[in-house]
Write an enzyme that holds these catalytic residues in place. Structure first.
Site, PDB file in Angstrom:
ATOM      1  N   HIS A 205       0.804  -1.220   0.000  1.00  0.00           N
ATOM      2  CA  HIS A 205       0.000   0.000   0.000  1.00  0.00           C
ATOM      3  C   HIS A 205       0.838   1.272   0.000  1.00  0.00           C
ATOM      4  O   HIS A 205       0.297   2.362  -0.022  1.00  0.00           O
ATOM      5  CB  HIS A 205      -0.906   0.027   1.233  1.00  0.00           C
ATOM      6  CG  HIS A 205      -0.147   0.223   2.513  1.00  0.00           C
ATOM      7  ND1 HIS A 205       0.491  -0.790   3.165  1.00  0.00           N
ATOM      8  CD2 HIS A 205       0.108   1.341   3.235  1.00  0.00           C
ATOM      9  CE1 HIS A 205       1.088  -0.322   4.246  1.00  0.00           C
ATOM     10  NE2 HIS A 205       0.884   0.965   4.309  1.00  0.00           N
TER      11      HIS A 205
HETATM   12  C1  UD1 Z   1      -1.676   5.594   5.791  1.00  0.00           C
HETATM   13  C2  UD1 Z   1      -0.340   6.134   6.310  1.00  0.00           C
HETATM   14  C3  UD1 Z   1       0.732   5.049   6.153  1.00  0.00           C
HETATM   15  C4  UD1 Z   1       0.292   3.753   6.820  1.00  0.00           C
HETATM   16  C5  UD1 Z   1      -1.074   3.333   6.316  1.00  0.00           C
HETATM   17  C6  UD1 Z   1      -1.548   2.121   7.083  1.00  0.00           C
HETATM   18  C7  UD1 Z   1       0.130   8.532   6.021  1.00  0.00           C
HETATM   19  C8  UD1 Z   1       0.863   9.533   5.225  1.00  0.00           C
HETATM   20  N1  UD1 Z   1       0.103   7.291   5.526  1.00  0.00           N
HETATM   21  O1  UD1 Z   1      -1.538   5.332   4.402  1.00  0.00           O
HETATM   22  O2  UD1 Z   1       1.935   5.484   6.751  1.00  0.00           O
HETATM   23  O3  UD1 Z   1       1.242   2.766   6.520  1.00  0.00           O
HETATM   24  O4  UD1 Z   1      -2.008   4.402   6.508  1.00  0.00           O
HETATM   25  O5  UD1 Z   1      -2.461   1.351   6.348  1.00  0.00           O
HETATM   26  O6  UD1 Z   1      -0.398   8.856   7.070  1.00  0.00           O
HETATM   27  N2  UD1 Z   1      -9.063   4.405   2.108  1.00  0.00           N
HETATM   28  C9  UD1 Z   1     -10.304   3.803   2.216  1.00  0.00           C
HETATM   29  N3  UD1 Z   1     -10.764   3.484   3.472  1.00  0.00           N
HETATM   30  C10 UD1 Z   1     -10.070   3.745   4.587  1.00  0.00           C
HETATM   31  C11 UD1 Z   1      -8.831   4.364   4.473  1.00  0.00           C
HETATM   32  C12 UD1 Z   1      -8.337   4.690   3.225  1.00  0.00           C
HETATM   33  O7  UD1 Z   1     -10.969   3.536   1.216  1.00  0.00           O
HETATM   34  O8  UD1 Z   1     -10.553   3.432   5.677  1.00  0.00           O
HETATM   35  C13 UD1 Z   1      -8.517   4.726   0.759  1.00  0.00           C
HETATM   36  C14 UD1 Z   1      -8.903   6.103   0.246  1.00  0.00           C
HETATM   37  O9  UD1 Z   1      -9.080   5.999  -1.133  1.00  0.00           O
HETATM   38  C15 UD1 Z   1      -7.676   6.932   0.561  1.00  0.00           C
HETATM   39  C16 UD1 Z   1      -6.550   5.928   0.409  1.00  0.00           C
HETATM   40  O10 UD1 Z   1      -7.084   4.700   0.831  1.00  0.00           O
HETATM   41  O11 UD1 Z   1      -7.523   8.023  -0.326  1.00  0.00           O
HETATM   42  C17 UD1 Z   1      -5.303   6.277   1.217  1.00  0.00           C
HETATM   43  O12 UD1 Z   1      -5.625   6.449   2.611  1.00  0.00           O
HETATM   44  P1  UD1 Z   1      -4.666   7.341   3.568  1.00  0.00           P
HETATM   45  O13 UD1 Z   1      -5.073   7.209   4.970  1.00  0.00           O
HETATM   46  O14 UD1 Z   1      -4.517   8.712   3.034  1.00  0.00           O
HETATM   47  O15 UD1 Z   1      -3.252   6.688   3.363  1.00  0.00           O
HETATM   48  P2  UD1 Z   1      -2.802   5.169   3.482  1.00  0.00           P
HETATM   49  O16 UD1 Z   1      -2.280   4.754   2.152  1.00  0.00           O
HETATM   50  O17 UD1 Z   1      -3.871   4.375   4.117  1.00  0.00           O
HETATM   51  N1  UDP Z   2      -3.331  -6.048   9.065  1.00  0.00           N
HETATM   52  C1  UDP Z   2      -4.581  -6.639   9.304  1.00  0.00           C
HETATM   53  N2  UDP Z   2      -5.340  -7.010   8.221  1.00  0.00           N
HETATM   54  C2  UDP Z   2      -4.922  -6.844   6.931  1.00  0.00           C
HETATM   55  C3  UDP Z   2      -3.642  -6.268   6.703  1.00  0.00           C
HETATM   56  C4  UDP Z   2      -2.882  -5.864   7.798  1.00  0.00           C
HETATM   57  O1  UDP Z   2      -4.964  -6.829  10.448  1.00  0.00           O
HETATM   58  O2  UDP Z   2      -5.677  -7.211   6.008  1.00  0.00           O
HETATM   59  C5  UDP Z   2      -2.528  -5.583  10.228  1.00  0.00           C
HETATM   60  C6  UDP Z   2      -1.154  -6.204  10.350  1.00  0.00           C
HETATM   61  O3  UDP Z   2      -1.199  -7.389  11.100  1.00  0.00           O
HETATM   62  C7  UDP Z   2      -0.356  -5.108  11.044  1.00  0.00           C
HETATM   63  C8  UDP Z   2      -0.984  -3.831  10.542  1.00  0.00           C
HETATM   64  O4  UDP Z   2      -2.271  -4.201  10.040  1.00  0.00           O
HETATM   65  O5  UDP Z   2      -0.511  -5.169  12.457  1.00  0.00           O
HETATM   66  C9  UDP Z   2      -0.135  -3.252   9.435  1.00  0.00           C
HETATM   67  O6  UDP Z   2      -0.807  -2.212   8.828  1.00  0.00           O
HETATM   68  P1  UDP Z   2      -0.367  -1.599   7.436  1.00  0.00           P
HETATM   69  O7  UDP Z   2       0.425  -2.570   6.667  1.00  0.00           O
HETATM   70  O8  UDP Z   2      -1.594  -1.053   6.821  1.00  0.00           O
HETATM   71  O9  UDP Z   2       0.509  -0.326   7.868  1.00  0.00           O
HETATM   72  P2  UDP Z   2       2.071  -0.095   8.190  1.00  0.00           P
HETATM   73  O10 UDP Z   2       2.484  -1.056   9.227  1.00  0.00           O
HETATM   74  O11 UDP Z   2       2.803  -0.233   6.895  1.00  0.00           O
HETATM   75  O12 UDP Z   2       2.104   1.317   8.639  1.00  0.00           O
END
Ligand code: UD1
Ligand code: UDP
Length: 359
Positions: A205
């Site tokens: 992601h």
């Molecule tokens: C964010 C964090 C990243 C973290 C990740 C965990 C920042 C800059 N990034 O990235 O460090 O690793 O969360 O997963 O803070 N969306 C949905 N539903 C949701 C959330 C997001 O549909 O509940 C979609 C939307 O289209 C949104 C996109 O995902 O635009 C990105 O979401 P966003 O929270 O901005 O960044 P992440 O890629 O999730």
């Molecule tokens: N995770 C989860 N379900 C999923 C994918 C990830 O429970 O389908 C959990 C995973 O075990 C870990 C956390 O989400 O604890 C990691 O989140 P993510 O990879 O979104 O973010 P990052 O760690 O890169 O910030």
């Protein structure tokens, strides 16, 4: 003492859960503030339910947006809550926009900031997370470093060693607290028709991978090559960002990848623990793979978790298809008797003890 715990995204809920549980257990005055950066049920609500956490006192429902828009809207609303609640300490975890906004709001109101998972660095300032981490570390009052390596980095950057405490990573607490439940409920594999230690688990992601057509296509090519070579199914609980970008960039997921919705923590721990190999660009997964003794390849050019490379649980492979295939094959044969660099699962208790000590 009144503590404000801030969360916003899936990994923050997982990694803050041991701290929240400790505050509840010790009956300490606290409240949870959720920015709502993540809001889909399977990225948010399911984690509160499965981890046994109460609904947050505040949910700011910020949702998605560009970096500046999202962070700015959070800053305004977090400040309002902090002015009303007047906590003594705000605890933030990791490197998201939620963490940056909450720390800025707290710091300017002269509220002490505790940064959980302080001091980790990818040294890649192209990542929004790297900027967030650096800025937050430099305005924090308590820096809870997960490893000695992270502590060293903070000292190198001129941070007062008295503010730093090496606690281990709260992800170890979260895994140890939940893996037994996951093992008891082990139904995820059956439902997905997967065989224990005969499949690969994929997540990706990161903005720099999935928002970039060249890098994303290259990763998908590499995964296809590896699948042809080792003939194992690949299961992919896809982050909503990735699905959105695959469609926007007009790419197609290869047929060898079984794409599913993101799953809750208990189901995901089952998928992780029973996989032969984890392929990921997630920070938390590099750690969890190491803790669960599952080899991992990281689809990035850098990592802020160098300890996983040092102990041999993880290989940093980037996005080159040939390297994904080569190191994927190699890591599948890896002996998993590596050491545990992220602590003993008592990070939550140490963090609470450290802040209580000052009040
Ligand atoms: C964010 C964090 C990243 C973290 C990740 C965990 C920042 C800059 N990034 O990235 O460090 O690793 O969360 O997963 O803070 N969306 C949905 N539903 C949701 C959330 C997001 O549909 O509940 C979609 C939307 O289209 C949104 C996109 O995902 O635009 C990105 O979401 P966003 O929270 O901005 O960044 P992440 O890629 O999730
Ligand atoms: N995770 C989860 N379900 C999923 C994918 C990830 O429970 O389908 C959990 C995973 O075990 C870990 C956390 O989400 O604890 C990691 O989140 P993510 O990879 O979104 O973010 P990052 O760690 O890169 O910030």
């Amino acid at each position: 003492m009144k503590v404000c715990i801030v969360v916003g995204t899936r990994p923050e809920i997982v990694k803050m859960s041991p701290i929240i549980k400790e505050l509840v257990k010790q009956r300490l005055n606290h409240f949870v503030l959720h920015t709502g950066q993540h809001y889909s049920y399977n990225m948010d609500g399911i984690f509160f339910k499965e981890l046994g956490l109460k609904k947050p006192k505040y949910n700011l429902k910020i949702g998605s947006g560009t970096q500046g828009d999202q962070t700015g809207r959070m800053l305004v609303k977090i400040e309002q809550v902090l002015m009303k609640e007047k906590p003594d300490v705000v605890l933030v975890q990791g490197d998201t926009n939620t963490v940056l906004a909450a720390s800025l709001a707290a710091g300017k109101l002269h509220i002490r900031i505790g940064h959980v998972e302080a001091g980790i660095r990818s040294f890649n300032r192209y990542m929004p997370e790297e900027l967030n981490r650096i800025l937050v570390d430099h305005i924090s009052d308590y820096l809870f470093a997960p490893t000695k390596n992270a502590r060293r980095q903070l000292i190198k950057e001129g941070i007062d060693p008295k503010k730093i405490l090496v606690t281990g990573n709260t992800v170890v607490d979260a895994v140890l607290n939940n893996i037994k439940i996951a093992k008891r409920r082990a139904s995820a594999l059956r439902e997905l028709e997967l065989v224990r230690k005969n499949y690969m688990l994929l997540t990706m992601h990161r903005q720099e991978n999935v928002d970039n057509k060249k890098r994303l296509s290259s990763i998908l090519k590499g995964i296809t090559l590896l699948h042809k070579n080792v003939k194992m199914p690949i299961v992919f609980p896809a982050h909503p960002r990735t699905l959105k970008m695959i469609s926007r960039l007009r790419l197609k997921l290869p047929e060898c990848i079984k794409t599913i919705e993101p799953v809750g923590y208990i189901e995901f721990l089952q998928l992780e623990a029973n996989a032969s190999l984890i392929l990921t660009d997630s920070g938390g997964l590099q750690e969890e793979a190491c803790i669960l003794k599952v080899p991992c390849i990281t689809l990035r050019d850098d990592t802020e978790r160098p300890e996983t490379i040092e102990v041999g649980s993880n290989a940093l492979v980037g996005t080159n298809p040939k390297l994904i295939n080569k190191f994927g094959t190699k890591m599948l044969r890896k002996n998993t008797d590596w050491g545990m660099p992220f602590g003993d699962g008592k990070a939550g208790i140490r963090i609470i003890k450290a802040i209580c000590h000052d009040f």
